[in-house]
Design an enzyme around this catalytic site. Structure first.
Site, PDB file in Angstrom:
ATOM      1  N   LYS A  19      41.777 -12.845  21.865  1.00 13.53           N
ATOM      2  CA  LYS A  19      41.606 -11.382  21.746  1.00 13.53           C
ATOM      3  C   LYS A  19      40.133 -11.022  21.522  1.00 13.53           C
ATOM      4  O   LYS A  19      39.588 -10.137  22.161  1.00 13.53           O
ATOM      5  CB  LYS A  19      42.453 -10.822  20.588  1.00 13.53           C
ATOM      6  CG  LYS A  19      43.951 -11.032  20.745  1.00 13.53           C
ATOM      7  CD  LYS A  19      44.748 -10.376  19.652  1.00 13.53           C
ATOM      8  CE  LYS A  19      44.515 -10.958  18.259  1.00 13.53           C
ATOM      9  NZ  LYS A  19      44.934 -12.351  18.111  1.00 13.53           N
ATOM     10  N   ARG A 104      50.366  -4.864  14.247  1.00  9.41           N
ATOM     11  CA  ARG A 104      51.011  -6.185  14.235  1.00  9.41           C
ATOM     12  C   ARG A 104      52.452  -6.091  13.756  1.00  9.41           C
ATOM     13  O   ARG A 104      53.133  -7.117  13.685  1.00  9.41           O
ATOM     14  CB  ARG A 104      50.257  -7.097  13.271  1.00  9.41           C
ATOM     15  CG  ARG A 104      49.301  -8.060  13.937  1.00  9.41           C
ATOM     16  CD  ARG A 104      48.567  -8.734  12.817  1.00  9.41           C
ATOM     17  NE  ARG A 104      48.058 -10.022  13.118  1.00  9.41           N
ATOM     18  CZ  ARG A 104      46.806 -10.246  13.503  1.00  9.41           C
ATOM     19  NH1 ARG A 104      45.982  -9.251  13.716  1.00  9.41           N
ATOM     20  NH2 ARG A 104      46.388 -11.466  13.676  1.00  9.41           N
ATOM     21  N   ARG A 138      36.808 -23.639  16.330  1.00 15.55           N
ATOM     22  CA  ARG A 138      36.201 -22.302  16.349  1.00 15.55           C
ATOM     23  C   ARG A 138      35.147 -22.178  15.243  1.00 15.55           C
ATOM     24  O   ARG A 138      35.345 -22.608  14.116  1.00 15.55           O
ATOM     25  CB  ARG A 138      37.270 -21.220  16.134  1.00 15.55           C
ATOM     26  CG  ARG A 138      36.619 -19.865  15.878  1.00 15.55           C
ATOM     27  CD  ARG A 138      37.542 -18.715  16.038  1.00 15.55           C
ATOM     28  NE  ARG A 138      38.672 -18.716  15.136  1.00 15.55           N
ATOM     29  CZ  ARG A 138      39.609 -17.783  15.172  1.00 15.55           C
ATOM     30  NH1 ARG A 138      39.556 -16.811  16.063  1.00 15.55           N
ATOM     31  NH2 ARG A 138      40.598 -17.834  14.315  1.00 15.55           N
ATOM     32  N   ARG A 171      36.540 -20.260   9.671  1.00 20.73           N
ATOM     33  CA  ARG A 171      37.419 -19.383   8.888  1.00 20.73           C
ATOM     34  C   ARG A 171      38.362 -20.204   8.019  1.00 20.73           C
ATOM     35  O   ARG A 171      38.862 -21.243   8.442  1.00 20.73           O
ATOM     36  CB  ARG A 171      38.225 -18.479   9.841  1.00 20.73           C
ATOM     37  CG  ARG A 171      37.414 -17.276  10.272  1.00 20.73           C
ATOM     38  CD  ARG A 171      38.058 -16.435  11.329  1.00 20.73           C
ATOM     39  NE  ARG A 171      39.498 -16.230  11.225  1.00 20.73           N
ATOM     40  CZ  ARG A 171      40.178 -15.466  12.067  1.00 20.73           C
ATOM     41  NH1 ARG A 171      39.564 -14.834  13.048  1.00 20.73           N
ATOM     42  NH2 ARG A 171      41.478 -15.326  11.934  1.00 20.73           N
ATOM     43  N   ARG A 182      50.590 -18.639  10.684  1.00 18.24           N
ATOM     44  CA  ARG A 182      50.177 -17.411  11.401  1.00 18.24           C
ATOM     45  C   ARG A 182      50.995 -17.256  12.684  1.00 18.24           C
ATOM     46  O   ARG A 182      51.367 -16.137  13.052  1.00 18.24           O
ATOM     47  CB  ARG A 182      48.672 -17.477  11.730  1.00 18.24           C
ATOM     48  CG  ARG A 182      47.798 -17.256  10.507  1.00 18.24           C
ATOM     49  CD  ARG A 182      46.389 -17.787  10.704  1.00 18.24           C
ATOM     50  NE  ARG A 182      45.652 -17.144  11.759  1.00 18.24           N
ATOM     51  CZ  ARG A 182      44.530 -17.636  12.297  1.00 18.24           C
ATOM     52  NH1 ARG A 182      44.030 -18.790  11.837  1.00 18.24           N
ATOM     53  NH2 ARG A 182      43.894 -16.997  13.230  1.00 18.24           N
TER      54      ARG A 182
END
Ligand code: G5P
Ligand code: MG
Length: 236
Positions: A19, A104, A138, A171, A182
């Site tokens: 996203k 969400r 990431r 993160r 998640r």
């Protein structure tokens, strides 16, 4: 005089589906403002948990509550996130925008409906197995939300943001256990939102395992909705 048309879009997809990466390309190409609910939360947590004054105790507690939800891979309560995001959107009333990570839940979608009509909802459909691999590699520049990946789009200088030269970080919620939680939260709470938008006729799904292959389709699709960047009002 050319009238500028205001564009309202949402980008959805499971955690790690791209996203943020696709939003960066959309905002660069089409000149929209980008608002990520995750970035808003992380900025709020940094600001609120940093306060030491006793009179700001409730603010600090709110920051800790948000942090604990994120770290456990759970959604932040609807009323808290809706208040934060809708306040930002009110400030962008005269701008075209792309909202990433909100709504969400169906309750959040109803809150958003109460303040605007969406032109389109883009859904990135990426297999969960692909996502798990991506998130462990990431790296992010927290102040700007710029996203890197050691395999896919590494920074020019390892460990440093391309634009500011500041250090990158990982993160806290990108650990394998939290990523699994998640994805579960996405299945249970966010997938019903896809049905909500499908029934309204505004949902378009893009399926694939590589952002570079999905992007040309998103680009062509939005190109028909937003023919020329200068026709879109991206200014605040
Ligand atoms: P966030 O911050 O919204 P998520 O979990 O929805 O977080 P996330 O993790 O930010 O989504 P993304 O934006 O979909 O992922 O993906 P990305 O960052 O662009 O890409 C992921 C990685 O893959 C990057 O390293 C990128 O470079 C790489 N990549 C991209 N494409 C490719 C490719 O083709 N190949 C490869 N190899 N790599 C690629 O939300 C965080 C938390 O905040 C709370 C929740 O607790 C949530 O878990 N929250 C909310 N709570 C309630 N309601 C809301 N509306 C909330 N919004 C946030
Ligand atoms: Mg993101």
């Amino acid at each position: 005089m050319v009238l500028k048309r205001i564009f309202r879009g949402v980008i959805m997809g499971p955690p790690g589906s791209g996203k943020g990466t696709v939003s960066g390309r959309i905002t660069q190409t089409f000149g929209l403002k980008h608002l990520s609910s995750g970035d808003i939360l992380r900025a709020n947590i940094n600001a609120k948990t940093g306060k030491r004054c006793a009179t700001n105790l409730h603010i600090k507690e709110l920051g800790l509550l948000m942090k604990s939800c994120i770290d456990q891979g759970q959604l932040v309560p609807d009323d808290i996130i809706s208040r934060l995001v809708l306040a930002k959107l009110r400030d962008m009333d005269h701008s075209s925008w792309l909202l990433d990570g909100f709504p969400r839940t169906v309750a959040q979608a109803e809150n958003l409906d109460s303040m605007c009509t969406l032109d389109t909802v883009i859904n990135l459909d990426v297999p969960f197995e692909t996502i798990k691999e991506r998130l462990t590699s990431r790296w992010v520049h927290l102040p700007s939300g710029r996203v890197y990946n050691t395999d896919f789009n590494p920074p020019k200088i390892p460990g440093l943001d391309d634009v500011t030269g500041e250090p990158l970080s990982q993160r806290d919620d990108d650990t394998p256990v939290t990523v699994t939680r998640r994805l579960k939260a996405y299945e249970n709470q966010t997938q019903p939102v896809l049905e909500y938008y499908r029934s309204k006729g505004v949902l378009t799904t893009f399926t694939g395992t590589e952002t570079n292959k999905i992007w040309p389709h998103v680009h062509a699709f939005l190109g028909k909705k937003i023919p020329h960047p200068q026709q879109v009002s991206g200014q605040v």
